[in-house]
Design an enzyme around this catalytic site. Structure first.
Site, mmCIF file in Angstrom:
data_model
loop_
_atom_site.group_PDB
_atom_site.id
_atom_site.type_symbol
_atom_site.label_atom_id
_atom_site.label_comp_id
_atom_site.label_asym_id
_atom_site.label_seq_id
_atom_site.Cartn_x
_atom_site.Cartn_y
_atom_site.Cartn_z
ATOM 1 N N CYS A 1 0.988 7.582 2.056
ATOM 2 C CA CYS A 1 0.529 7.158 3.385
ATOM 3 C C CYS A 1 -0.864 7.692 3.673
ATOM 4 O O CYS A 1 -1.528 7.223 4.591
ATOM 5 C CB CYS A 1 1.511 7.586 4.470
ATOM 6 N N GLU B 1 6.277 8.649 11.419
ATOM 7 C CA GLU B 1 5.020 8.720 10.671
ATOM 8 C C GLU B 1 4.936 7.373 9.986
ATOM 9 O O GLU B 1 5.675 7.093 9.046
ATOM 10 C CB GLU B 1 5.093 9.900 9.703
#
Lengths: 504, 504
Positions: B281, B244
């Site tokens: 994020c 990720e």
């Protein structure tokens, strides 16, 4: 000059009239697929099911012509090829059923709620198509793992455009099948560009590297597959490469099974080994038999292999590799020939099935030679001296598609250990049967630890569609902007709501 | 000399007493994990659920000490860190529930049958653990995406040993949490070696390359993630790398929303942008606002950012990169500063949140600058002149974790188009809300097209377990040799039998 179509029975090549696809042409086909992708994603499940059924019907209607063309290019014989078309048709219809059932969407609705860690907005998740998929046709299944084969059916079922890389071994079969596929797409109103076709090795590499391609399905050799896997992984935007590569599949006979059923096991093994000219990725290349009770089994194996037919292999490359592989084994004193087909060889790419045998010690010393996949009807029988030696040998094998065990209840403790060791190294464990039949069903797993495949998914059966889907989550998005299946009050598909599975 | 533990509030470093793990030590930890893998696979679902719950309880009991240690190393503040421990506990318990429910096994039984293409043996398929998993802790979530975070919980839940690569930003927090994890494993009788821990960049690379490691879970930067992805893909036996990575997340405001809710949107946006010091994020880096109705919104945004706190960033590297990223934007005449936090800067790694704004034309001209992820509280507001220009801009964005849209019913046609375009480029679409909350639930998707992630799976929520499982098929294997859940008459788990889903 066009691509040649070669008859394995004679080795003679003729012009196919089809030429290799240039890099520019590949880029155009990919661009069309990318343009089709959005429209394809919006097609209804009903429309895609109708499309797959239309392909199936057209294959069925044209079965005789297709089988004849494929027989000229593969020498697999009309019964097998007609049967393979039947499998392909069955597969397309199975995926049409899957699309209609809809559980593959994994629709999940979490209501807005106050949780132990604070408020949670409403979340609706389902799987959506990844986009254009490249499918590499295989040499050994000109229908079931080719233009309209499993990868294509799976990708089209879930709404991905498909571009097929033709296998050079059967260009005319490929073109005829693709024409049917394209006609079926048009007849069912699928978007233009939903299917494409390219020819040639360079075109295949360009395809894997094209930025519009979002996933690759591949069936073929370990070496060829690895080259393409590396291309897919080293792109600026890496994409998943679902490769079903070569596999050395073990078959174990326990002492009790060797004593109880030597003749039957020998006959079944040789039949499985030589099926389709030994050109199955599930071929049981390595047979492990008990040294103590091996004599009778070896004698039966020698008799069975002597009676085997001498098939034509698919093409000059496979033929050459087979002859070299067998010669390498023959050249080694520690790996005696157990038996060989006695029939005379015909012309073209015909070969004699052969069986070798060796000791566990020799096998360990010459692992590299004996673990090199040799496509074609050759197998190696390895004698084990003890249960612990057998388990050691199995534990050291590379990943494989399928492991087989023949056992009797007297050997249940050993059998349990064998199942345990195999379960760590294979994708499927076959019991008192043979590995070469690969059912198209929900329960199938055709894949396994590397190098037998490059992913954690099956390439056969309904669950193979997961390869071409990615999750998308809608957070508090109004009903009318959601995909139909994610809305309220559409009890059309199985659903997980607030963590609980419910059926449609 | 040991690894240093640095306080972001002061910038002062102290010795942690922990040293980097050598390559030899990494190999030993991996070997232990491989030895644990078989025993781990044999643990019952009940035992693994108990293990996860034990970890959760110990985290809860030790919350104050852990949060204090983490606050010294991250400066994220005690309320946030205590909350994050709560999230981690919640997550562990959610995975314990998942293991008990058992649908993740995808148990499938196809009875032996005569099908349209011939007889089919009985097939039983379920998912089994892939083996030892490497988990890379993230800098920005010292608990929820670290030692006992989502990747670890998912892998342990399904029976995979886990080796954690500590993030260098919080070594003491890592060690304290790992000690709890190891104690919980011992207390619940999990096999020795089921969890391991390594420190240092070189150890991380050795871990990804170790032949015993079968998958990697990673949360971190695009650059660092890509290096490790390439290592994982180029191994002799490639393994899946679930990364990720960074993400530039767009947030769109339609004209009607800008007119109706400018003040609320500005406040909500700045809160989301600056959450956790802008080190999420899912931070909405890019805000697209209508040029026609942008003045009021811009004014509110300038006011909100002026009032923002000046957080400490996590470490010297992130601090340096933030200052450089902001300076690069400031140095460009086409990207004026819209506003900046007015509070005085404190010592250490404190920074001033900042907002820039620009036109669509400038954005297109300077894509590279504006699409470089800058970790920290900085955002860019892009003005679009028309609906079609907005859709064009969105269509050209790289893959992202999440896209957000603020709209009113007057703009429904535009909103539908925005949802459509975003759905091709993101993993989650948030409506009239903010992207920074990532719920741990079945419906979550935390992942998206590359570069936001390197796989087709989520790294948050229950379905993330699929990353650490592979299918295994048993063909006609006797009942007593099957895994418990695949046997007859165990109505313990949801099941697909002969193609039909049935509930437990």
């Amino acid at each position: 000059m066009s691509i040649t179509s070669t008859n394995p029975r004679t080795g003679t090549a003729k012009e196919s009239g089809i030429t290799n696809t240039s890099r520019d042409e590949v880029a155009q086909v990919c661009l069309r697929a990318a343009e089709a992708a959005r429209a394809c994603r919006r097609t209804s499940r009903e429309q895609r099911a109708a499309f797959l059924r239309e392909v199936a019907s057209r294959l069925e209607q044209d079965r005789e012509r297709l089988a004849a063309t494929a027989d000229d290019e593969t020498a697999l014989g009309l019964p097998r090829l007609t049967g393979e078309i039947g499998r392909t048709v069955f597969q397309l219809r199975a995926f049409a059923d899957l699309v209609e059932e809809g559980s593959y969407l994994e629709v999940t609705i979490d209501s807005a709620a106050d949780t132990a860690i604070g408020p949670r907005p409403e979340l609706r998740r389902l799987l959506v198509p990844v986009g254009p998929v490249a499918v590499f046709g295989a040499s050994n299944f000109p229908f079931a793992f080719s233009v309209c084969g499993g990868d294509t059916a799976a990708a089209l079922a879930v709404g991905c455009p498909v571009i097929i890389k033709a296998h050079s071994s059967h260009p005319l079969t490929t073109q005829q099948t693709f024409d049917l596929l394209e006609q079926a797409a048009a007849a069912t109103g699928m978007p233009a560009g939903v299917v494409g076709l390219v020819f040639g090795r360079e075109a295949g590499q360009a395809l894997v590297q094209d930025p519009h391609i979002k996933a690759v399905g591949f069936t073929g050799s370990e070496a060829g597959g690895r080259v393409l896997f590396d291309l897919a992984s080293s792109r600026p935007e890496p994409i998943p490469f679902y490769g079903e590569l070569g596999s050395i599949n073990p078959l174990v006979v326990t002492p009790a099974a060797a004593q109880a059923r030597a003749a039957a096991i020998a006959a079944g093994y040789v039949e499985s080994l030589t099926l389709g000219g030994g050109q199955f990725c599930t071929k049981p290349s390595l047979m492990f038999i008990p040294a103590n009770f091996g004599d009778t089994l070896r004698r039966h194996l020698a008799e069975e292999i002597a009676k085997a037919n001498t098939p034509w292999l698919l093409n000059a490359g496979i033929h050459r590799a087979y002859e070299k592989g067998v010669a390498d084994l023959e050249g080694d004193d520690g790996i005696p020939l157990l038996g060989r087909a006695e029939a005379d060889l015909e012309a073209g790419f015909a070969v004699k099935p052969a069986l070798f045998w060796t000791s566990a010690e020799q096998f360990c010393d010459k692992r590299q030679l004996m673990l090199t996949e040799c496509f074609g009807p050759v197998g190696i029988v390895v004698e084990y001296a003890s249960d612990s030696q057998l388990l050691q040998l199995l534990g050291d094998l590379p990943g494989a598609l399928v492991g087989t065990i023949h056992a009797e209840s007297a050997d249940e403790a050993l059998a349990a250990d064998v199942v345990e060791v195999l379960s760590e190294r294979v994708g499927r464990i076959a019991w008192n049967g043979y590995p070469t039949g690969v059912a198209v069903s929900w329960g199938m797993m055709h894949g396994g630890p590397y190098p037998s495949s490059t992913s954690l998914h099956t390439s056969v059966g309904q669950t193979s569609v997961r390869r071409f889907l990615r999750p998308l989550c809608y957070q508090a998005v109004p009903q009318q902007l959601l995909p139909h299946e994610a809305r309220d009050n559409t009890r059309a598909v199985p659903l997980r709501r607030d963590g609980r599975l419910t059926l449609a």
